[in-house]
Write a protein that holds these residues in place. Structure first.
Motif, PDB file in Angstrom:
ATOM      1  N   PHE A  52       8.399  14.660 -12.074  1.00 10.46           N
ATOM      2  CA  PHE A  52       9.754  14.192 -11.725  1.00 10.46           C
ATOM      3  C   PHE A  52       9.895  13.920 -13.240  1.00 10.46           C
ATOM      4  N   THR A  53      11.410  13.745 -13.715  1.00 11.54           N
ATOM      5  CA  THR A  53      11.250  13.166 -14.999  1.00 11.54           C
ATOM      6  C   THR A  53      12.947  12.188 -14.622  1.00 11.54           C
ATOM      7  N   ILE A  54      13.136  10.478 -15.500  1.00  8.93           N
ATOM      8  CA  ILE A  54      13.755   9.925 -15.180  1.00  8.93           C
ATOM      9  C   ILE A  54      14.254   9.723 -16.969  1.00  8.93           C
ATOM     10  N   ASP A  55      15.067  10.004 -17.208  1.00 10.22           N
ATOM     11  CA  ASP A  55      15.111  10.609 -18.938  1.00 10.22           C
ATOM     12  C   ASP A  55      13.950  10.830 -19.302  1.00 10.22           C
ATOM     13  N   ASP A  56      13.226  10.417 -20.392  1.00 11.82           N
ATOM     14  CA  ASP A  56      12.520  11.598 -21.017  1.00 11.82           C
ATOM     15  C   ASP A  56      10.729  10.738 -19.717  1.00 11.82           C
ATOM     16  N   ALA A  57      10.966   9.703 -18.929  1.00 13.58           N
ATOM     17  CA  ALA A  57       9.471   9.348 -18.398  1.00 13.58           C
ATOM     18  C   ALA A  57       9.544   9.932 -16.619  1.00 13.58           C
ATOM     19  N   LEU A  58       8.295  10.715 -16.952  1.00 14.23           N
ATOM     20  CA  LEU A  58       7.313  11.479 -16.342  1.00 14.23           C
ATOM     21  C   LEU A  58       6.536  11.113 -14.892  1.00 14.23           C
ATOM     22  N   PHE A  59       6.981  11.501 -13.832  1.00 14.85           N
ATOM     23  CA  PHE A  59       5.685  11.288 -13.293  1.00 14.85           C
ATOM     24  C   PHE A  59       5.668  11.959 -12.065  1.00 14.85           C
ATOM     25  N   HIS A  60       4.135  12.273 -11.097  1.00 10.54           N
ATOM     26  CA  HIS A  60       4.614  12.670 -10.164  1.00 10.54           C
ATOM     27  C   HIS A  60       4.785  12.150  -8.730  1.00 10.54           C
ATOM     28  N   ILE A  61       4.861  13.131  -7.823  1.00 11.18           N
ATOM     29  CA  ILE A  61       4.776  12.826  -6.750  1.00 11.18           C
ATOM     30  C   ILE A  61       3.843  13.984  -5.500  1.00 11.18           C
ATOM     31  N   HIS A  62       2.687  13.244  -4.960  1.00 16.84           N
ATOM     32  CA  HIS A  62       1.410  13.834  -4.883  1.00 16.84           C
ATOM     33  C   HIS A  62       0.817  13.556  -3.101  1.00 16.84           C
ATOM     34  N   GLU A  63       1.605  13.932  -2.155  1.00 19.22           N
ATOM     35  CA  GLU A  63       0.651  14.339  -0.693  1.00 19.22           C
ATOM     36  C   GLU A  63      -0.738  13.325  -0.533  1.00 19.22           C
ATOM     37  N   GLN A  64      -0.995  12.781   0.175  1.00 20.35           N
ATOM     38  CA  GLN A  64      -1.971  12.100   0.313  1.00 20.35           C
ATOM     39  C   GLN A  64      -3.732  13.033   0.419  1.00 20.35           C
ATOM     40  N   THR A  65      -4.790  12.510  -0.419  1.00 20.48           N
ATOM     41  CA  THR A  65      -5.466  13.683   0.179  1.00 20.48           C
ATOM     42  C   THR A  65      -6.252  12.405  -0.427  1.00 20.48           C
ATOM     43  N   ALA A  66      -8.097  13.335  -0.178  1.00 24.91           N
ATOM     44  CA  ALA A  66      -9.222  12.457  -0.055  1.00 24.91           C
ATOM     45  C   ALA A  66      -8.843  11.912  -1.561  1.00 24.91           C
ATOM     46  N   ASN A  67      -8.662  13.151  -2.592  1.00 25.27           N
ATOM     47  CA  ASN A  67      -8.323  12.723  -4.134  1.00 25.27           C
ATOM     48  C   ASN A  67      -7.240  11.585  -4.830  1.00 25.27           C
ATOM     49  N   THR A  68      -6.464  11.447  -4.120  1.00 26.77           N
ATOM     50  CA  THR A  68      -5.565  10.825  -4.699  1.00 26.77           C
ATOM     51  C   THR A  68      -5.043   9.390  -4.229  1.00 26.77           C
ATOM     52  N   GLY A  69      -5.855   9.059  -3.496  1.00 28.92           N
ATOM     53  CA  GLY A  69      -6.146   7.737  -2.661  1.00 28.92           C
ATOM     54  C   GLY A  69      -5.396   7.686  -1.953  1.00 28.92           C
ATOM     55  N   PHE A  70      -4.239   6.688  -1.357  1.00 25.92           N
ATOM     56  CA  PHE A  70      -3.711   6.641  -0.634  1.00 25.92           C
ATOM     57  C   PHE A  70      -1.840   6.787  -0.357  1.00 25.92           C
ATOM     58  N   SER A  71      -1.035   7.036   0.564  1.00 22.44           N
ATOM     59  CA  SER A  71      -0.182   6.277   0.210  1.00 22.44           C
ATOM     60  C   SER A  71      -0.104   4.798   0.616  1.00 22.44           C
ATOM     61  N   PRO A  72       1.683   3.947   0.501  1.00 21.40           N
ATOM     62  CA  PRO A  72       1.323   2.645   1.106  1.00 21.40           C
ATOM     63  C   PRO A  72       1.028   2.929   2.116  1.00 21.40           C
ATOM     64  N   ALA A  73       1.958   3.253   3.281  1.00 23.07           N
ATOM     65  CA  ALA A  73       1.892   2.854   5.230  1.00 23.07           C
ATOM     66  C   ALA A  73       0.152   2.849   4.885  1.00 23.07           C
ATOM     67  N   THR A  74      -0.571   3.895   4.651  1.00 25.01           N
ATOM     68  CA  THR A  74      -1.839   3.539   4.473  1.00 25.01           C
ATOM     69  C   THR A  74      -2.105   2.571   5.643  1.00 25.01           C
ATOM     70  N   HIS A  75      -2.016   1.615   4.768  1.00 29.85           N
ATOM     71  CA  HIS A  75      -2.461   0.230   4.480  1.00 29.85           C
ATOM     72  C   HIS A  75      -2.091  -0.409   4.674  1.00 29.85           C
ATOM     73  N   ASN A  76      -0.228  -0.456   4.473  1.00 29.27           N
ATOM     74  CA  ASN A  76       0.572  -1.512   4.894  1.00 29.27           C
ATOM     75  C   ASN A  76       0.739  -2.116   3.311  1.00 29.27           C
ATOM     76  N   GLY A  77       0.675  -1.483   2.439  1.00 28.72           N
ATOM     77  CA  GLY A  77       0.370  -2.592   1.364  1.00 28.72           C
ATOM     78  C   GLY A  77       0.403  -1.349  -0.320  1.00 28.72           C
ATOM     79  N   THR A  78       0.483  -2.288  -1.460  1.00 27.58           N
ATOM     80  CA  THR A  78       0.592  -1.328  -2.933  1.00 27.58           C
ATOM     81  C   THR A  78      -0.239  -1.825  -3.805  1.00 27.58           C
ATOM     82  N   THR A  79      -1.268  -1.261  -4.541  1.00 34.52           N
ATOM     83  CA  THR A  79      -1.431  -1.785  -5.651  1.00 34.52           C
ATOM     84  C   THR A  79      -1.019  -1.889  -6.604  1.00 34.52           C
ATOM     85  N   VAL A  80       0.358  -0.887  -7.111  1.00 37.70           N
ATOM     86  CA  VAL A  80       0.556  -1.021  -8.558  1.00 37.70           C
ATOM     87  C   VAL A  80       2.198  -0.541  -7.661  1.00 37.70           C
ATOM     88  N   ASN A  81       2.796  -1.769  -8.947  1.00 35.71           N
ATOM     89  CA  ASN A  81       3.757  -2.049  -9.365  1.00 35.71           C
ATOM     90  C   ASN A  81       4.613  -1.428 -10.275  1.00 35.71           C
TER      91      ASN A  81
END
Length: 140
Positions: free
Chosen positions: A47-76
């Motif tokens: 995706f882009t928001i204006d010129d800012a690029l970001f990705h959405i990725h399903e949870q895998t062993a290589n991507t880390g975990f979704s916030p729901a996995t541990h009821n929290g997040t490490t990034v804001n």
């Protein structure tokens, strides 16, 4: 030609998600591409928001975990915008939960915080006083 250095966060979502339209509805993001799994769920999307690029990725062993996995997040994720009030309201209408209302802070930012439907934390913000930022005088 030199490549400009930018951040492109990858937000991890639970497996089996088919609807990632929140980002389009909340932030007017543009979906650039998507790879789906055989069952139609999202594997990865860009995706882009204006010129800012970001990705959405399903949870895998290589991507880390979704916030729901541990009821929290490490990034804001900080999203700089022109109208903080409007973007926070649009995100709430699209399904976000407001965790901190829009406030003007002594360090020169207007900010409001939300959590998106997948548990990712966002700070919607705008610099409103460059003088404070340039002098480093934060009311100490």
């Amino acid at each position: 030609m030199k490549t400009k250095t930018t951040f492109a966060p990858e937000l991890v979502i639970p497996n089996g998600v088919t609807d990632i339209s929140f980002y389009v509805k909340a932030f007017n993001a543009v979906e650039l591409w998507r790879l789906n799994n055989d069952d139609g769920s999202v594997h990865v999307a860009g995706f882009t928001i204006d010129d800012a690029l970001f990705h959405i990725h399903e949870q895998t062993a290589n991507t880390g975990f979704s916030p729901a996995t541990h009821n929290g997040t490490t990034v804001n994720v900080g999203l700089m915008v022109g109208d903080v009030h409007a973007v926070v309201a649009q995100a709430e209408a699209a399904g976000a939960r407001i965790t901190s209302p829009v406030t003007d802070y002594e360090y020169g930012y207007r900010q409001g915080s939300i959590v998106d439907p997948f548990g990712h934390h966002w700070t919607i913000e705008k610099i409103i006083n460059n003088d404070i930022l340039m002098t480093g005088n934060y009311g100490e």
